[in-house]
Design an enzyme around this catalytic site. Sequence first.
Site, PDB file in Angstrom:
ATOM      1  N   ASN A 198      -3.220   2.728   4.942  1.00  0.00           N
ATOM      2  CA  ASN A 198      -2.243   1.617   4.925  1.00  0.00           C
ATOM      3  C   ASN A 198      -2.016   1.194   6.232  1.00  0.00           C
ATOM      4  OD1 ASN A 198       0.195   0.069   4.369  1.00  0.00           O
ATOM      5  ND2 ASN A 198       1.552   1.716   4.370  1.00  0.00           N
ATOM      6  N   GLY A 199      -2.177  -0.260   6.222  1.00  0.00           N
ATOM      7  CA  GLY A 199      -2.175  -0.906   7.554  1.00  0.00           C
ATOM      8  C   GLY A 199      -3.155  -1.725   7.753  1.00  0.00           C
ATOM      9  N   GLU A 225      10.823 -16.042  -7.810  1.00  0.00           N
ATOM     10  CA  GLU A 225       9.966 -14.758  -7.369  1.00  0.00           C
ATOM     11  C   GLU A 225       9.990 -14.015  -8.659  1.00  0.00           C
ATOM     12  OE1 GLU A 225      13.111 -12.380  -5.068  1.00  0.00           O
ATOM     13  OE2 GLU A 225      11.048 -11.616  -4.566  1.00  0.00           O
ATOM     14  N   LYS A 271      15.556 -15.866  -5.583  1.00  0.00           N
ATOM     15  CA  LYS A 271      15.631 -14.802  -6.905  1.00  0.00           C
ATOM     16  C   LYS A 271      14.719 -15.335  -8.005  1.00  0.00           C
ATOM     17  CE  LYS A 271      16.197 -12.126  -5.115  1.00  0.00           C
ATOM     18  NZ  LYS A 271      16.158 -11.446  -4.039  1.00  0.00           N
ATOM     19  N   GLU A 331      19.470 -18.132  -1.743  1.00  0.00           N
ATOM     20  CA  GLU A 331      19.040 -16.749  -2.347  1.00  0.00           C
ATOM     21  C   GLU A 331      18.676 -16.833  -3.815  1.00  0.00           C
ATOM     22  OE1 GLU A 331      17.824 -14.208  -1.296  1.00  0.00           O
ATOM     23  OE2 GLU A 331      18.377 -12.850  -2.654  1.00  0.00           O
ATOM     24  N   TRP A 361      -2.781  -2.889  -1.623  1.00  0.00           N
ATOM     25  CA  TRP A 361      -2.489  -4.525  -1.630  1.00  0.00           C
ATOM     26  C   TRP A 361      -3.392  -5.130  -0.852  1.00  0.00           C
ATOM     27  CZ3 TRP A 361      -0.431  -8.469   0.915  1.00  0.00           C
ATOM     28  CH2 TRP A 361       0.323  -9.727   0.766  1.00  0.00           C
ATOM     29  N   ARG A 416       6.526  -0.927  -4.059  1.00  0.00           N
ATOM     30  CA  ARG A 416       5.936  -1.237  -2.819  1.00  0.00           C
ATOM     31  C   ARG A 416       4.934  -2.471  -3.006  1.00  0.00           C
ATOM     32  NH1 ARG A 416       6.507   2.423   1.323  1.00  0.00           N
ATOM     33  NH2 ARG A 416       5.087   1.434   2.681  1.00  0.00           N
ATOM     34  N   LYS A 437       7.038  -4.986  -1.935  1.00  0.00           N
ATOM     35  CA  LYS A 437       8.363  -4.680  -1.544  1.00  0.00           C
ATOM     36  C   LYS A 437       8.388  -4.553  -0.048  1.00  0.00           C
ATOM     37  CE  LYS A 437      12.678  -3.474  -2.356  1.00  0.00           C
ATOM     38  NZ  LYS A 437      13.721  -4.552  -2.542  1.00  0.00           N
ATOM     39  N   CYS A 483       0.852  -1.113  -0.003  1.00  0.00           N
ATOM     40  CA  CYS A 483       0.044  -0.164  -0.133  1.00  0.00           C
ATOM     41  C   CYS A 483       1.092   1.167  -0.086  1.00  0.00           C
ATOM     42  CB  CYS A 483      -0.731   0.083   0.997  1.00  0.00           C
ATOM     43  SG  CYS A 483      -2.130  -1.243   1.272  1.00  0.00           S
ATOM     44  N   HIS A 498      19.357 -37.707  -0.452  1.00  0.00           N
ATOM     45  CA  HIS A 498      18.260 -38.283   0.475  1.00  0.00           C
ATOM     46  C   HIS A 498      16.855 -37.864  -0.019  1.00  0.00           C
ATOM     47  CE1 HIS A 498      21.680 -39.224   3.008  1.00  0.00           C
ATOM     48  NE2 HIS A 498      22.065 -38.132   2.821  1.00  0.00           N
TER      49      HIS A 498
HETATM   50  C1  F6R Z   1      12.995 -11.043  -1.800  1.00  0.00           C
HETATM   51  C2  F6R Z   1      12.605 -10.084  -0.887  1.00  0.00           C
HETATM   52  C3  F6R Z   1      12.184 -10.439   0.216  1.00  0.00           C
HETATM   53  C4  F6R Z   1      12.453  -9.372   1.446  1.00  0.00           C
HETATM   54  C5  F6R Z   1      11.585  -9.755   2.496  1.00  0.00           C
HETATM   55  C6  F6R Z   1      12.181  -8.976   3.836  1.00  0.00           C
HETATM   56  O1  F6R Z   1      13.587 -10.462  -2.955  1.00  0.00           O
HETATM   57  O2  F6R Z   1      12.941  -8.688  -1.185  1.00  0.00           O
HETATM   58  O3  F6R Z   1      12.015 -11.704   0.549  1.00  0.00           O
HETATM   59  O4  F6R Z   1      13.852  -9.692   1.657  1.00  0.00           O
HETATM   60  O5  F6R Z   1      10.280  -9.695   2.344  1.00  0.00           O
HETATM   61  O6  F6R Z   1      12.039  -7.455   3.492  1.00  0.00           O
HETATM   62  P1  F6R Z   1      12.887  -6.551   4.498  1.00  0.00           P
HETATM   63  O7  F6R Z   1      14.705  -7.173   4.092  1.00  0.00           O
HETATM   64  O8  F6R Z   1      12.554  -5.354   3.929  1.00  0.00           O
HETATM   65  O9  F6R Z   1      12.741  -6.884   5.965  1.00  0.00           O
END
Ligand code: F6R
Length: 596
Positions: A99-100, A480, A477, A473, A73, A27, A591, A2, A496
């Site tokens: 937002n919230g 997602e 990436k 990681e 969102w 976001r 985000k 949001c 296993h």
């Molecule tokens: C993946 C990604 C998310 C964030 C997670 C935590 O690319 O960006 O997995 O890492 O939502 O977000 P922060 O770091 O802002 O607490």
Amino acid sequence: MCGIVGYIGYEDVKETILSGLEKLEYRGYDSSGIAILNGTGLHIYKDKGRIAHLREIVDFGKEGTLGIGHTRWATHGKPNKINSHPHQSSTKRFTLVHNGIIENEDLLRMEYLQGVQCESDTDTEVVAQMIQKFTDEGKEPELAIRYTLTLIEGSYALAIIDCENPDVIYVAKNKSPLLIGKGKEFNMVASDAMAMIHHTNEFYELQDKEFAIISRNDVSIYNLFGMQIQRDIFLGELDASDIEKGTYPHYMLKEIDEQPFVIRRIIANYQDENGNLYIDQKIIEAVRSSDKVYIIACGTSYNAGLAGKHLLEKIASKSTEIHVSSEFVYNMPLLSDRPIFIFISQSGETADSRAVLVKVKEMGYPTLALTNVKGSTLYRETDYQLLLHAGPEIAVASTKAYTAQIAVLAILACRIKPCTKVDMLRELSIVANVMEALCDNKDLYEDLAKQYLSDTRNCFYIGRHVDYYTCLEAALKLKEISYIQTEGFAAGELKHGTIALIENDTPVIAVITQESINLNTRSNIKEVKARGAAVITIALKRISSDADQIIIGDVHEYLTPLVSIIPTQLLAYYAALHRGCDIDKPRNLAKSVTVE
Ligand code: F6R
């Protein structure tokens, strides 16, 4: 998650609000809307979908000098036109964006809104209806709003218009981010500075449970009991060019390329005038005097924490545990006697991590935030802070914040144990150079992504030791942004069970940067090849072989996660590009995840 933008001035507001909302697109959102107040009344345009669609439905002929906008969102109710913000009270006098999450929504409906017909499924509409109710009962709007806020439990950033007062926007905040921008003959409000930086770099911070009245020439801040609060303006450090894509097709690619500069910026910021590593002594003492470090984080930040745990244990001999925030908060392990909690968070706003912070603060333990956003919730609410200096990260998929997190943890580890033999500033400079060389080799990653990933259903990353963390990681990436089902596996663990999933041409990407496990991972590569896998190998130069497709320049063995991740970020990027995905805004993702 949001985004809110509000503007009051003497110019037409539409473009300011719409372009502000575009700056908040990163976001994550699924619907958007805008309300404009002018002499003919209030005009609302809203719908499911992108701002580009909102631009199509807004009547640009309708001018107004006061307005609020929102990207939503969905949490309560589907993403559709009715549930999109702005929401209104039933008489249409009050219009607001939020937002919230209003946690006691059901209770409030029962207690105060019996007989009131709500139009949407949202928790937000309850706020508008309550303000209306208390105004109808005789309270002045300002009092009705403040009174409503005292009854709400949960998180909110709110911008509220009273149609009968075209000279103010009311705003309020609790737990969700909100900043007020001060202009000349206008004032603004937004979820973050990015939406306002083209208009002003002077801001007022609004703290939790504060309320403000914003007019064209004035900003007044109050607590919820109506006591005025004096707040100094602060100057935003954001540069407008930091938030532009420039010549890049996507923010993600720009942010991947920025990583060498980020490492150099970290080196500059964590150095004293004599060229020695520097971190505030209070932080060093706090970590040193703990008997165990607990790293708390989510997603990519969690994966960076895995590499950080390795650095703290290897370089600083500091026993470290790492936990996923959303699990830790409801299933806390037995803690050591003198723990310190390190919260790793790019945004500093992640609700799952904040929930842990609230809990461990209640228990009286020291807390340290490692975040990219100065002034964010975790930054403000922890005892100690370390900044990532990565610059704004706008692509939903985190890249430069990940490497910045590992680099800052490496510096912290060295400072905790100054007798360490690692010359961290020198080693990080080498990392920056190697990163640059990797980023210059994009054609290779594009070719490999096209060949191996453009139409596969699934994919595996395998590695051992710290390479396993990189694989987690790398897999996150790839999945997602390209939607390829990808798993990161400890290479030795495949046999296993999971090796059953390997079929002809299943892509398996192996990461090998540690001498001690080089031969073991290569044996695992043979096992998957024997079952038909199409293997890509990413290897550190000093242990590479001629058959490895991606070779990474040599860096210190502790710092390989900083460089081995770069090819995987670019493979993910090009895989998503060739599959036609929305790279900067992948589906269903936000985000800044401000709900638990
Ligand atoms: C993946 C990604 C998310 C964030 C997670 C935590 O690319 O960006 O997995 O890492 O939502 O977000 P922060 O770091 O802002 O607490």
